[in-house]
Structure formats: C-alpha cells, structure tokens
Design a protein around this motif. Structure first.
Motif, PDB file in Angstrom:
ATOM      1  N   TYR A 133       0.934  -1.288   0.078  1.00 43.26           N
ATOM      2  CA  TYR A 133      -0.058  -0.002   0.038  1.00 43.26           C
ATOM      3  C   TYR A 133       0.982   1.118   0.121  1.00 43.26           C
ATOM      4  N   PHE A 144       0.170   6.249   6.606  1.00 41.38           N
ATOM      5  CA  PHE A 144      -0.888   5.498   6.935  1.00 41.38           C
ATOM      6  C   PHE A 144      -0.366   4.337   8.018  1.00 41.38           C
ATOM      7  N   ARG A 191      -5.021   7.515   8.028  1.00 42.83           N
ATOM      8  CA  ARG A 191      -5.428   6.403   7.209  1.00 42.83           C
ATOM      9  C   ARG A 191      -5.237   5.307   7.910  1.00 42.83           C
ATOM     10  N   VAL A 243      -5.509   1.345   7.368  1.00 42.55           N
ATOM     11  CA  VAL A 243      -5.845   0.115   6.317  1.00 42.55           C
ATOM     12  C   VAL A 243      -6.166  -1.151   7.121  1.00 42.55           C
ATOM     13  N   ARG A 250      -9.935   2.561   6.075  1.00 42.73           N
ATOM     14  CA  ARG A 250     -10.040   1.818   4.843  1.00 42.73           C
ATOM     15  C   ARG A 250      -9.777   0.315   4.701  1.00 42.73           C
TER      16      ARG A 250
END
Length: 361
Positions: free
Chosen positions: A137, A148, A282, A284, A323
C-alpha cells in the motif's frame, strides 16, 4: 536475454506464513499479482495445540520449505531471491525471535532467512507480516500524503505505521506491538498466545472473537439458540468457528455483535490513541477475520473510535480514517514482491533492505 534483446525480469519466490494459513507463490519483477499461489493450513499451535514449541517449529519450517519447493518447480525459471512474511517478531537479519500465534510462547529463536538462503541457494529476506503487507500500500516514491497505519485483525492483532514510502521503525525494529498491549485487567481475562492475560490480541483477534462468542453462548444459551451462530453451529458452541463469527458480524446478527463488542471497543480505543498521538490519517484494516467480517466490522470499529473522544476526527468521523484492505488474501505476498523489487537489482545482487524489517503481530 529475452524477446527483442531485453533482459529477463528477475523471478522471485514469496510466502506469507500466518497463524492460520501459509501462502506461497512466485512472480516476476513488475508483475501486478503473484502466480501459482498455494494455500495450506499452518501446522502450528492452532492445529496441534498439545505439541511443544520446538516440535511445532520444526513442523512449520518443513512445511514452508516444501511449499516453496513446489512453487519453485512450477515457476518458469530459477528464482533470483525469495522473501517470507512471518507472523511474529523478526530481527534485522531475518531471525524469528518469537511466534506466539504460530508455535506458542517460549519457542527457540530461528535464523529463518539464513536457513532458507542455504536451502534454496538464493538471497532470502524474512520480515514481519504486517510490515510486508504495508509495502503493498505504500507509494513507490512516497509522498506527503502517504501516511498510514496498517492494522491486521486475524489470528492476532498488529500494526505498522508508514510515511513517505518508509516504515517507521527504529534500528532494532521495535514497534507495531499493539496486539500485546494489556487492555483487560480482570483476573480471568483471556490468555494471549504469548502466555499473558488480557492482551489486545487475546480479545480483539479472530481467535479472541471466537472465544468471546463461545463464552457468551454458554452464559446465555437461550439467546444463543435464537442467533445466526446457533444455526451455523448446530446449536453447539463447541463447534463454532472464527469464520462463522465473522459471517455473523457481516450479517449484523445481534448476538454476534454483542459477543465481539468488547474486543472491538478495545481495538477502537487503541487506534484512536494512535490517531490522536501521531495524527496518522489513514488506517488500512486487513487480515483474514476483518476481511471476512466485511464493511459491518469497519462500521462497528468506526463507531467505537468516535466514542473514544478523539477531537482530531475528521467531519466524516472515524469512518473517514478506516479503509479496508484489498479483498484478496495476497497482502503479504504482494508486499514481499514489492520489497524485493525495491532491494534487489536486475543483476541479481543480494537484497539489501533500506529500512528495518522487524516487528510483531
């Protein structure tokens, strides 16, 4: 040389050894996916809970070597290097320090990178599985908005923070240990695979969710009898599986949501702490359990993060931070591929990780 005088792209073997599933395959540099992927249940503590750590370690290593051999035989040419994502603390030289979700606590350290390099005759890299997933990512060249936190909810719980294309770890690789943060201080708090009580991984992982559902089913048999979990297990709490619990969350079954709520709450508070402390924008969320539980799981997690009083939450609330990972099971495999592409030249020189590749889950 291949084609119109162009050199062949290097071919890599990659594997992802988790607490439940072992995956392995091969890919050429620049490929978007890993080919020839094989998946098997790990011959670890989940399948053989009564065996000593040393014997489980030998079983798992033999299984890993066999699967990589199979992938190598199916590949179109000899691999240039290999990388393994591993569910546990890994030292900078590729030595597995501990593996609670694989062979339990107090297992001997294992120089896995050296062993695999000798076995296959190619440069070998071993790194933590959440770190490996993060390379999938992370932006190849970084960037100001590439900030993130990888979070895995699977056999265990772990995290890694990435910024500008690099993982934020010190030289000794310490970090990403949220699964071993003590969150439940009750005398009868659930045991973590590492041998301690009340850790986040013990209550918020897939294994923790399964344990919580079983406890609640035995405490309230009448309520359990009317639940989706009862229908899935034939009314027997002893036959429940983590997959059934994840499906119960996905279908928003009231009993299942009630069972997993404490673990989700502990995880949400931990993520809210990371957000307010680091400003990471963010998260993930990956891992077999989180992926199987689907969007309803992320909604539950976001709702609990909002309750934590994090004043830095965006206008959309915690949902704007969370996310889902990719819908496949290849995060660790593709992350290993991306790392090898970063560190292994087309001439076949030895991989030289530019950052620490250690950590835990």
């Amino acid at each position: 040389m291949t084609g119109a005088g162009f050199p062949a792209r290097p071919l890599y073997l990659v594997a992802d050894l988790g607490g439940t599933t072992l995956r392995a395959g091969w890919a050429r540099a620049g490929d978007l996916a890993v080919s020839g992927v094989r998946r098997v249940a790990v011959d670890g503590i989940a399948r053989f809970p009564g065996l000593p750590a040393g014997e489980l370690q030998a079983r798992v290593v033999d299984q890993l070597v066999r699967l990589l051999r199979e992938c190598s035989r199916s590949a179109p040419c000899t691999p240039s290097a290999l990388a393994v994502a591993f569910a546990g603390p890994v030292g900078r030289t590729g030595t597995v320090v501990d593996a609670p979700t694989v062979w339990g606590p107090r297992g001997p350290e294992l120089p896995l990178a050296r062993l695999l390099g000798r076995e296959f005759g190619v440069p070998a890299v071993v790194l933590n599985d959440v770190t490996a997933a993060g390379w999938r990512y992370a932006a190849p060249e970084g960037g100001e908005d590439d900030y993130f936190c990888m979070v895995t909810v699977s056999s265990g719980v772990g995290n890694k923070v990435f910024r500008n294309g690099e993982v934020l770890l010190p030289e000794d690789g310490r970090g990403g240990e949220i699964g071993h943060l003590k969150v439940d201080f009750a005398a009868d708090a659930p045991w973590c695979d590492c041998g301690e009580r009340g850790h986040l991984g013990a209550v918020a992982s897939g294994r923790g969710a399964l344990r919580a559902a079983g406890v609640l089913a035995r405490r309230f048999p009448g309520v359990f009898a009317r639940s989706a979990l009862s229908a899935a297990s034939g009314g027997d709490p002893g036959r429940l599986s983590a997959e059934q619990v994840a499906a119960g969350i996905r279908s928003q079954d009231a009993f299942t949501v009630r069972a997993v709520a404490p673990g989700v709450r502990y995880l949400a508070r931990t993520l809210a702490t990371l957000h307010i402390a680091l400003g990471v924008d963010r998260f993930v969320v990956m891992g077999g359990f989180a992926r199987a539980a689907g969007p309803p799981y992320l909604r539950l997690l976001g709702e609990e993060m909002a309750k934590a009083g994090d004043f830095l939450l965006p206008p959309a609330g915690a949902a704007g931070l969370l996310r889902p990972g990719a819908p496949d099971d290849d995060d660790g495999l593709i992350g290993c591929l991306r790392l090898l592409e970063r560190t292994h030249s087309s001439r076949g020189s030895s991989p030289r990780p530019a950052v620490p590749v250690t950590g835990t889950s």
